[in-house]
Scaffold this motif. Structure first.
Motif, PDB file in Angstrom:
ATOM      1  N   PRO A 288       0.822  -1.230   0.000  1.00 37.50           N
ATOM      2  CA  PRO A 288       0.000   0.000   0.000  1.00 37.50           C
ATOM      3  C   PRO A 288       0.846   1.266   0.000  1.00 37.50           C
ATOM      4  N   ALA A 289       1.958   1.242   0.754  1.00 40.80           N
ATOM      5  CA  ALA A 289       2.840   2.416   0.791  1.00 40.80           C
ATOM      6  C   ALA A 289       3.446   2.692  -0.583  1.00 40.80           C
ATOM      7  N   ALA A 290       3.886   1.633  -1.265  1.00 41.17           N
ATOM      8  CA  ALA A 290       4.497   1.805  -2.585  1.00 41.17           C
ATOM      9  C   ALA A 290       3.486   2.342  -3.602  1.00 41.17           C
ATOM     10  N   ILE A 291       2.249   1.859  -3.533  1.00 37.24           N
ATOM     11  CA  ILE A 291       1.209   2.340  -4.451  1.00 37.24           C
ATOM     12  C   ILE A 291       0.959   3.833  -4.227  1.00 37.24           C
ATOM     13  N   LEU A 292       0.854   4.240  -2.959  1.00 36.65           N
ATOM     14  CA  LEU A 292       0.631   5.657  -2.650  1.00 36.65           C
ATOM     15  C   LEU A 292       1.791   6.518  -3.135  1.00 36.65           C
ATOM     16  N   ILE A 293       3.014   6.063  -2.861  1.00 42.61           N
ATOM     17  CA  ILE A 293       4.195   6.831  -3.272  1.00 42.61           C
ATOM     18  C   ILE A 293       4.252   6.930  -4.795  1.00 42.61           C
ATOM     19  N   LEU A 294       3.917   5.837  -5.490  1.00 46.09           N
ATOM     20  CA  LEU A 294       3.968   5.822  -6.947  1.00 46.09           C
ATOM     21  C   LEU A 294       2.965   6.813  -7.541  1.00 46.09           C
ATOM     22  N   ILE A 295       1.736   6.791  -7.046  1.00 49.89           N
ATOM     23  CA  ILE A 295       0.698   7.676  -7.587  1.00 49.89           C
ATOM     24  C   ILE A 295       1.006   9.140  -7.279  1.00 49.89           C
ATOM     25  N   LEU A 296       1.389   9.416  -6.027  1.00 49.84           N
ATOM     26  CA  LEU A 296       1.692  10.798  -5.646  1.00 49.84           C
ATOM     27  C   LEU A 296       2.926  11.321  -6.383  1.00 49.84           C
ATOM     28  N   SER A 297       3.899  10.461  -6.599  1.00 48.85           N
ATOM     29  CA  SER A 297       5.093  10.868  -7.349  1.00 48.85           C
ATOM     30  C   SER A 297       4.740  11.165  -8.797  1.00 48.85           C
ATOM     31  N   TRP A 298       3.857  10.348  -9.371  1.00 52.97           N
ATOM     32  CA  TRP A 298       3.394  10.592 -10.747  1.00 52.97           C
ATOM     33  C   TRP A 298       2.710  11.947 -10.849  1.00 52.97           C
ATOM     34  N   ILE A 299       1.833  12.255  -9.894  1.00 54.30           N
ATOM     35  CA  ILE A 299       1.145  13.551  -9.891  1.00 54.30           C
ATOM     36  C   ILE A 299       2.152  14.686  -9.735  1.00 54.30           C
ATOM     37  N   TRP A 300       3.106  14.517  -8.818  1.00 56.63           N
ATOM     38  CA  TRP A 300       4.120  15.551  -8.570  1.00 56.63           C
ATOM     39  C   TRP A 300       4.955  15.816  -9.827  1.00 56.63           C
ATOM     40  N   LEU A 301       5.402  14.755 -10.478  1.00 58.01           N
ATOM     41  CA  LEU A 301       6.223  14.925 -11.673  1.00 58.01           C
ATOM     42  C   LEU A 301       5.418  15.527 -12.827  1.00 58.01           C
ATOM     43  N   ILE A 515      11.683  -0.581  10.486  1.00 57.84           N
ATOM     44  CA  ILE A 515      10.940  -0.676   9.216  1.00 57.84           C
ATOM     45  C   ILE A 515      10.949   0.656   8.459  1.00 57.84           C
ATOM     46  N   PRO A 516      10.536   1.773   9.071  1.00 56.48           N
ATOM     47  CA  PRO A 516      10.571   3.033   8.308  1.00 56.48           C
ATOM     48  C   PRO A 516      11.976   3.443   7.896  1.00 56.48           C
ATOM     49  N   SER A 517      12.959   3.151   8.736  1.00 50.47           N
ATOM     50  CA  SER A 517      14.339   3.493   8.382  1.00 50.47           C
ATOM     51  C   SER A 517      14.799   2.691   7.173  1.00 50.47           C
ATOM     52  N   ILE A 558       7.444  13.048  -0.267  1.00 52.67           N
ATOM     53  CA  ILE A 558       6.288  12.151  -0.407  1.00 52.67           C
ATOM     54  C   ILE A 558       6.584  10.802   0.244  1.00 52.67           C
ATOM     55  N   GLY A 559       7.772  10.272  -0.010  1.00 46.88           N
ATOM     56  CA  GLY A 559       8.142   8.974   0.545  1.00 46.88           C
ATOM     57  C   GLY A 559       8.150   8.960   2.052  1.00 46.88           C
ATOM     58  N   VAL A 560       8.771   9.967   2.664  1.00 50.45           N
ATOM     59  CA  VAL A 560       8.845  10.028   4.133  1.00 50.45           C
ATOM     60  C   VAL A 560       7.452  10.171   4.732  1.00 50.45           C
ATOM     61  N   MET A 564       5.701   7.411   7.148  1.00 55.51           N
ATOM     62  CA  MET A 564       5.224   7.781   8.489  1.00 55.51           C
ATOM     63  C   MET A 564       3.743   7.446   8.644  1.00 55.51           C
ATOM     64  N   LEU A 565       2.972   7.674   7.597  1.00 52.59           N
ATOM     65  CA  LEU A 565       1.551   7.340   7.630  1.00 52.59           C
ATOM     66  C   LEU A 565       1.357   5.836   7.801  1.00 52.59           C
ATOM     67  N   GLY A 566       2.101   5.057   7.034  1.00 57.87           N
ATOM     68  CA  GLY A 566       1.948   3.608   7.090  1.00 57.87           C
ATOM     69  C   GLY A 566       2.358   3.010   8.420  1.00 57.87           C
ATOM     70  N   ILE A 567       3.473   3.500   8.976  1.00 62.49           N
ATOM     71  CA  ILE A 567       3.988   2.909  10.219  1.00 62.49           C
ATOM     72  C   ILE A 567       3.131   3.284  11.419  1.00 62.49           C
ATOM     73  N   THR A 568       2.336   4.340  11.299  1.00 59.58           N
ATOM     74  CA  THR A 568       1.468   4.755  12.412  1.00 59.58           C
ATOM     75  C   THR A 568       0.012   4.330  12.221  1.00 59.58           C
ATOM     76  N   THR A 569      -0.285   3.664  11.091  1.00 59.32           N
ATOM     77  CA  THR A 569      -1.679   3.234  10.856  1.00 59.32           C
ATOM     78  C   THR A 569      -1.743   1.728  10.648  1.00 59.32           C
ATOM     79  N   TRP A 570      -1.686   1.273   9.393  1.00 58.84           N
ATOM     80  CA  TRP A 570      -1.938  -0.150   9.145  1.00 58.84           C
ATOM     81  C   TRP A 570      -0.818  -1.064   9.647  1.00 58.84           C
ATOM     82  N   ALA A 571       0.391  -0.533   9.865  1.00 54.96           N
ATOM     83  CA  ALA A 571       1.469  -1.384  10.372  1.00 54.96           C
ATOM     84  C   ALA A 571       1.305  -1.705  11.860  1.00 54.96           C
ATOM     85  N   VAL A 572       0.592  -0.851  12.580  1.00 53.28           N
ATOM     86  CA  VAL A 572       0.459  -1.033  14.040  1.00 53.28           C
ATOM     87  C   VAL A 572      -0.220  -2.344  14.396  1.00 53.28           C
TER      88      VAL A 572
END
Length: 592
Positions: A288-301, A515-517, A558-560, A564-572
């Protein structure tokens, strides 16, 4: 000035000579095992960061220095250089060798691009998705090296066709024949003549606007290879999409990038009672984190280079169709050259799915896995066992029919050749990474044996007064900054033995920090030298360093944020991160 020139020429030799001497007072004055291990760490860190010595050569230093300092025996430190990680890597490289040998990777990439079309906006997304998917199973470097020639061919075709169309439109207004309009008419032969005339009038109006716009967009610098500034921006966009998506895709699987493998081996070795990091659990966490980063990076670029024009995204004008059709033909022609899917590709694809399926179902956690069949030997079979089972099959399954029929109808035995040979495997096997990672494992073992790990943990205890999320954020930013100037494997190898004791000292679940590191270690987006995919893309000459820095800063942010979102939500709930586990206490012991 002459002295400075000598320093620049011999800077590596100077670093090799001065670095050990600079830190030598540390073991000589303190005379403790912790100080001697720290001396080894500092020397290796400087060599790794500056690459004064090849990374793999630096990784051999623990095998030399630990026995001399009495930290570990030569036999013990040598055993640290080959771990479960290397078996896993061997199986994965067998798969990667077969995929590249039989051009399955090219078929997958081209098919995905054909599915999304060749509008530059959607084309970039198609290449990002296909590159990210391939990078889940192949190395980031080989994925980028494979996809970039396809991207370059498509870019050149798009620019060539756009130039021809605009030239033809301008010729029409100068009294010459407008071939672009003729193409439009021939494409609509089934319509009536009135409709054709109306279409021509509309197209002429559009052409006037396009020609006027292109005149304004023309690159002001003479002698450049881009006809318009828009062409240059499109090239930048496509190139950066490839290098960033190859890195983002590698986050998704344990085998996707060497940093994930290093983390998994280090963690499972340090916390053997956890048994919570495997292929399935990592995929559920990072996908899920990779999908979010990929889509947001596409929009940013898109926003950065193409202004994210929604009108253009869904533009269906006739002139646009001509350009897109021509570029689409390049993709289709490349795909036609591959011919129908072959037996070797089918077998490779079957083995690929078999490996992925066995990884996912070994011990998924939420349902019983096939590892329960061997519950008497729980923990014996790992992801590396699966990789090796499938990897060996590539050397056994024949690549061709074993018999052939002669002209007389006689059936005779044919030469036996497997899907891959050992020589082909060797050309793909990253032996430098094997040694580099082994050196990292040896360094981590030295941390434990010398007591340096416990000493670091004790000194970092005051950080426990900070909020956990702030500690994680600081760790992520630190790792992201270091990995821009050092190789990703070297960064994770240096920081992993430091961050694990930190988590234990402040009584935080080690996964909460590690994990986040680990994920942030891959965020080397700023410079061409940050990682090999960046260097490959930079070598094509479409992007400058400031383009990569400007775009990379946004993708890093975007990645960071997503991590941070993933490690504090679905990873918990996945890893029970809010509780300090009992298995984390097993390493809290004093050194010898």
């Amino acid at each position: 000035m002459k002295l400075l020139s000598y320093v620049l020429v011999y800077r590596r030799f100077i670093l090799i000579l001065l670095t050990p001497l600079l830190f030598l007072p540390l073991p000589l004055i303190l005379k403790t095992k912790e100080a001697e291990c720290a001396y080894t760490l500092f020397v290796m860190a400087i060599f790794w960061l500056t690459e004064a010595v090849p990374l793999s050569v630096t990784a051999l230093l623990p095998a030399l220095m630990f026995p001399l300092f009495g930290i570990m025996s030569s036999q013990k430190v040598s055993s640290s250089y080959f771990k479960d990680f290397h078996i896993l890597l061997t199986g994965v490289i067998c798969l990667a060798t077969s995929i590249e040998k039989w051009n399955l990777h090219k078929r997958i990439a081209l098919k995905m691009v054909m599915m999304v079309g060749v509008n530059p906006v959607w084309l970039s997304l198609g290449f990002m998705v296909s590159t990210a998917f391939l990078s889940m199973w192949l190395s980031n470097t080989s994925t980028t090296a494979m996809v970039m020639p396809i991207v370059e061919a498509v870019l050149q075709q798009i620019m060539r066709v756009e130039a021809e169309v605009d030239t033809n439109q301008m010729s029409y207004f100068n009294g010459s024949t407008n071939l672009g309009l003729e193409l439009e008419e021939s494409a609509n032969e089934s319509g009536t003549n009135d409709c054709k005339e109306k279409s021509m009038q509309v197209t002429c109006s559009d052409a006037q606007q396009t020609a006027s716009k292109n005149e304004q967009e023309k690159d002001p610098e003479p002698g450049k290879k881009y006809r318009t500034q828009r062409d240059h921006q499109m090239c930048k966009l496509m190139c950066l999409c490839i290098t960033y998506s190859s890195t983002i895709g590698g986050l998704t699987t344990i085998t996707g990038t060497s940093t994930n493998l290093i983390f998994a081996e280090h963690f499972n070795g340090r916390y053997p009672d956890c048994q919570c990091i495997n292929f399935g659990s990592w995929f559920l966490l990072s996908f899920p984190a990779a999908i979010l980063i990929l889509i947001l990076s596409w929009i940013w670029l898109q926003w950065l280079f193409m202004d994210f024009n929604f009108k253009e995204m869904f533009h269906c004008g006739k002139t646009k169709n001509i350009r897109e059709k021509s570029a689409s033909e390049v993709i289709k022609e490349e795909y036609r050259k591959l011919g129908p899917i072959r037996y070797q590709e089918i077998v490779t694809l079957v083995l690929f799915f078999a490996m992925a399926l066995l990884w996912f179902t070994r011990d998924p956690g939420f349902i019983p896995g096939w590892s329960l069949l061997f519950k008497e030997y729980k923990g014996y079979a790992t992801d590396s066992t699966v990789a090796l089972i499938v990897g060996i099959l590539f050397f056994l399954i024949p690549a061709k029919r074993l018999t052939k029929t002669t002209a007389t109808g006689e059936i005779v035995a044919f030469d036996y050749s497997p899907l891959i040979t050992w020589k082909e495997f060797q050309t793909f096997m990253p032996w430098d990474i094997v040694i580099l990672v082994g050196g990292g494992f040896a360094l981590a073992d030295g941390f434990e044996e010398s007591g340096l790990s416990k000493w670091i943990g004790d000194k970092l205890t005051p950080l426990g007064s900070l909020p956990t999320w702030l500690i994680i954020l600081i760790s992520c930013l630190l790792v992201t900054s270091v990995t821009e100037v050092a190789s990703n494997p070297a960064t994770i190898t240096i920081l992993m033995p430091i961050l694990a004791p930190l988590a234990e000292a402040i009584h935080v679940n080690p996964l909460y920090i590690l994990i986040p590191s680990t994920l942030c270690t891959s965020f080397a987006f700023l410079l061409p030298v940050s990682n090999p995919p960046n260097a490959i893309v930079y070598s094509y000459g479409h992007v400058k360093v400031n383009d990569m820095v400007k775009a990379g800063l946004g993708v890093n942010l975007i990645g960071v944020v997503v991590v941070m979102l993933g490690i504090t939500t679905w990873a918990v709930p996945m890893f029970d991160l809010h509780n300090f586990p009992s298995w984390a206490n097993s390493t809290n012991k004093a050194g010898p």
